[in-house]
Scaffold this active site. Structure first.
Site, PDB file in Angstrom:
ATOM      1  N   GLY A 244      14.259  56.825  62.407  1.00 20.44           N
ATOM      2  CA  GLY A 244      12.839  56.696  62.753  1.00 20.44           C
ATOM      3  C   GLY A 244      12.755  56.883  64.017  1.00 20.44           C
ATOM      4  CB  SER A 245      10.092  55.455  66.252  1.00 22.64           C
ATOM      5  OG  SER A 245       9.808  53.958  65.775  1.00 22.64           O
ATOM      6  CB  SER A 246      13.521  55.088  70.203  1.00 17.33           C
ATOM      7  OG  SER A 246      13.837  56.075  70.343  1.00 17.33           O
ATOM      8  CB  VAL A 248      11.052  51.169  63.854  1.00 12.86           C
ATOM      9  CG1 VAL A 248      11.360  50.402  62.642  1.00 12.86           C
ATOM     10  CG2 VAL A 248       9.533  51.086  64.064  1.00 12.86           C
ATOM     11  N   GLY A 249      13.892  51.513  65.701  1.00 15.27           N
ATOM     12  CA  GLY A 249      15.266  51.391  65.392  1.00 15.27           C
ATOM     13  C   GLY A 249      15.963  50.370  66.214  1.00 15.27           C
ATOM     14  CD  GLU A 266      21.526  60.571  63.247  1.00 17.23           C
ATOM     15  OE1 GLU A 266      20.759  61.243  64.322  1.00 17.23           O
ATOM     16  OE2 GLU A 266      22.789  60.661  63.260  1.00 17.23           O
TER      17      GLU A 266
END
EC number: 1.2.1.3
Length: 508
Positions: A244-246, A248-249, A266
Site C-alpha cells: 500500500g502507501s508509504s 500507511v505502511g 511493498e
C-alpha cells in the site's frame, strides 16, 4: 444478479452471487460486519453486495488458524507443495472468469486481468519447485565430533494485507511461498475489491477440503482499516506483509515492531526511465507508453518520470505525443481498450487536484490533463513538462501522469533518478556498456529494480520484487525471498559425547 446485469452472469461460475459473505474463518463462510456494495469503476454501478468481517469474525478466524498451524507445519514440505500445485490447477480451470472479474472490479484491461491471475498460477508453479529446496547449510565446526547446521522452520501464521491495484498477484507472491514454507495465511484483501478476495478464497478452500485439511490454513477476510489494525497488533502473527502507501505502511511497521513482530513492506514507487542520447528511440518511446499508461498509471512500477537527454528530448516527446493521441480509452472489458478507468471516484478527484498542484509549480501540460465527463472514473493520459526541482515530482500521483524532465549528462540523470524518497523501479535506455554497468553498480540507480532497455514495469516472478527507501525494503516472489517466511536456527550437535573442558571441577 438480475437480467439488467447480463454481463455479470459469469460471476456464478466462480461461486459469487448478488449477496456474498466476506469472511472465510475456521473453514466456514460467515460475515457479521458492515454490508458494502462493490462498484464497477467504468460506470460506478454496483456489481454485488458483500458482508465484511467483524472483529468477532476475525477473532474466531485467528483461533482456528492458530490451531490449524500445528497441523500444517508438520505436513512435509513437498506435500505442502503438492497442495499449492492443486491450487494452481484450480486457478487454471477458472483463469478467464477470474481475469474478467479482476477487470470488472478493479478496472484494468482484460489482457492485464488475465495476466495477473496467470501470475498467481506461475507463482504456484514456482512454489511447488521451492517446496523441495528449502535447504539449510552444514557449517564446519571448530570442535571435534561436533556437527553444526542451519534449520529453517515455519513462522506459524503470516498476515497478508493486499492493495486494490494487484488484488490477487500480491497475494500469490506471499501466500504461495508462505504456504510451502509451512505457514498458515491470514489474508485481508483491499476493501474495494472484495469479490476477487472471495472468488480466490473459494478456490483455495475447495482444495483444502478435498485434501481433508483444515480450511483455517487459509483464512481470508474482506474488511477495512479495523481488520488491518487487528492483524498488525496480533502477537499470534509473527510476520505481516503489507502492500500500500508509504504513509500507511509506516504505521503498520511501527505497530508490528512495537510487539517485536516482523514486517515485509511493498510501498510507493516513483519510477524513472532515462533515455540517453544513444538510445533506440522507438524502443524507448514504446516502452514509456506502456509503462506510463498501463493499468491507468496505478501500478507501483508505473513510469512517472521520463528523463530525456537534451539531444533527444524533442524527438522522444514528438513520438510520445503522437502515440498518446491514439490511446483508446474505455470499458476495460472491450477489445482494443488500452486505458481503463481509475479505480474509484476519489482517485479521479485526486487526479484533478494533482493537476492543479502541478500547474501551480510551473508544470506545462503537453497532452491530456483533464478528467473525462461521465459516470466512470476516466481521465486522459497526461504528459507534463516540468523542472526536476518541483516538489510535486517527488510525490506519487496514482494516475497516468508522466513528467518529462531534461538532463545533460549520465551523472545528472542518475542524481535525478535517486533524488526522490521512493526507490522501487528504474530503467535506462542506452547502447553504451559503460553507462549500463555504472547504472547497475554502486554509483548507479538506488532502486530495488534496475532495468536496461526494458520499461520499469513487467517484473518476473523469478527475481525478488521490492524496493529501497520509502518503498519499504521488502522482497517478494523469487530468488531467496522465501527466507523471510521462515525462522533460521543454528544447531550444534555433539555426536562424540566430547566433554567440555572444566578445569578443577569434579562432577563426581
Amino acid at each position: 444478479m438480475g437480467s439488467a446485469n447480463k454481463e455479470y452472469e459469469f460471476l456464478s461460475e466462480i461461486g459469487l452471487s448478488s449477496h456474498n459473505l466476506g469472511s472465510y474463518v475456521g473453514g466456514k463462510w460467515q460475515g457479521n460486519g458492515p454490508v458494502v456494495s462493490t462498484l464497477n469503476p467504468a460506470n460506478n454501478q454496483p456489481i454485488a453486495q458483500v458482508v465484511e468481517a467483524s472483529l468477532d469474525d476475525y477473532e474466531k478466524g485467528l483461533k482456528a488458524c492458530e490451531e490449524a498451524a500445528k497441523t500444517w507445519m508438520q505436513v512435509p514440505a513437498p506435500k505442502r507443495g503438492d497442495i499449492v500445485r492443486q491450487i494452481g490447477d484450480a486457478l487454471r480451470s477458472k483463469l478467464d472468469y477470474l481475469g474478467r472479474l479482476l477487470s470488472l472490479e478493479m478496472g484494468k484491461i482484460l489482457a492485464e486481468g488475465i495476466g495477473e491471475v496467470q501470475e498467481v498460477i506461475d507463482m504456484c508453479d514456482f512454489a511447488v519447485g521451492l517446496s523441495r529446496q528449502l535447504n539449510g547449510s552444514v557449517i564446519p565446526s571448530e570442535r571435534p565430533n561436533h556437527m553444526m547446521l542451519e534449520m529453517w522452520n515455519p513462522l506459524g501464521i503470516v498476515g497478508v494485507i493486499t492493495a486494490f491495484n494487484f488484488p490477487c498477484a500480491v497475494l500469490g507472491w506471499n501466500a504461495c511461498i508462505a504456504l510451502v514454507c509451512g505457514n498458515c495465511v491470514v489474508w485481508k484483501g483491499a476493501p474495494t475489491t472484495p469479490l476477487i478476495t472471495i472468488a480466490m478464497t473459494k478456490l483455495v478452500a475447495e482444495v483444502l477440503e478435498k485434501n481433508n485439511l483444515p480450511g483455517a490454513i487459509f483464512t481470508a477476510m474482506c474488511g477495512g482499516a479495523e481488520i488491518g489494525e487487528a492483524i498488525a497488533k496480533d502477537t499470534r502473527i509473527p510476520l505481516v506483509s503489507f502492500t500500500g502507501s508509504s504513509k500507511v505502511g509506516l504505521k503498520v511497521q511501527q505497530t508490528v515492531s512495537a510487539r517485536s513482530g516482523k514486517t515485509l513492506l511493498e510501498l510507493s514507487g516513483n519510477n524513472a526511465i532515462i533515455v540517453m542520447e544513444d538510445a533506440d528511440i522507438q524502443l524507448a518511446a514504446r516502452s514509456v507508453l506502456f509503462a506510463a499508461v498501463g493499468t491507468a498509471g496505478q501500478r507501483c512500477t508505473t513510469c512517472r518520470r521520463l528523463l530525456l537527454h537534451e539531444r533527444v528530448y524533442d524527438k522522444v516527446l514528438e513520438q510520445l505525443l503522437t502515440s498518446y493521441k491514439q490511446v483508446k480509452i474505455g470499458d476495460p472489458l472491450e477489445k482494443g481498450t488500452l486505458l481503463g478507468p481509475l479505480h474509484t471516484p476519489e482517485s479521479k478527484k485526486n487526479f484533478e487536484k494533482g493537476i492543479e498542484v502541478i500547474k501551480s509549480q510551473g508544470g506545462k501540460i503537453l497532452t491530456g490533463g483533464k478528467a473525462i465527463e461521465g459516470e466512470g472514473n476516466f481521465v486522459e493520459p497526461t504528459i507534463i513538462e516540468i523542472s526536476s526541482d518541483a516538489s510535486v515530482v517527488k510525490e506519487e500521483l496514482f494516475a497516468p501522469v508522466l513528467y518529462a524532465l531534461k538532463f545533460k549528462s549520465f551523472e545528472e540523470a542518475v542524481a535525478i533518478n535517486n533524488s526522490v524518497p521512493q526507490g522501487l523501479s528504474s530503467s535506462i535506455f542506452t547502447r553504451n556498456p559503460e553507462n549500463i554497468f555504472k547504472w547497475i553498480g554502486p554509483m548507479g540507480s538506488d532502486c530495488g529494480i534496475v532495468n536496461v532497455n526494458i520499461p520499469t514495469n513487467g517484473a518476473e516472478i523469478g527475481g525478488a520484487f521490492g524496493g529501497e527507501k520509502a518503498t519499504g525494503g521488502g522482497r517478494e516472489a523469487g530468488s531467496d525471498s522465501w527466507k523471510q517466511y521462515m525462522r533460521r536456527s543454528t544447531c550444534t550437535i555433539n555426536y562424540g559425547n566430547e566433554l567440555p573442558l572444566a578445569q578443577g571441577i569434579n562432577f563426581g
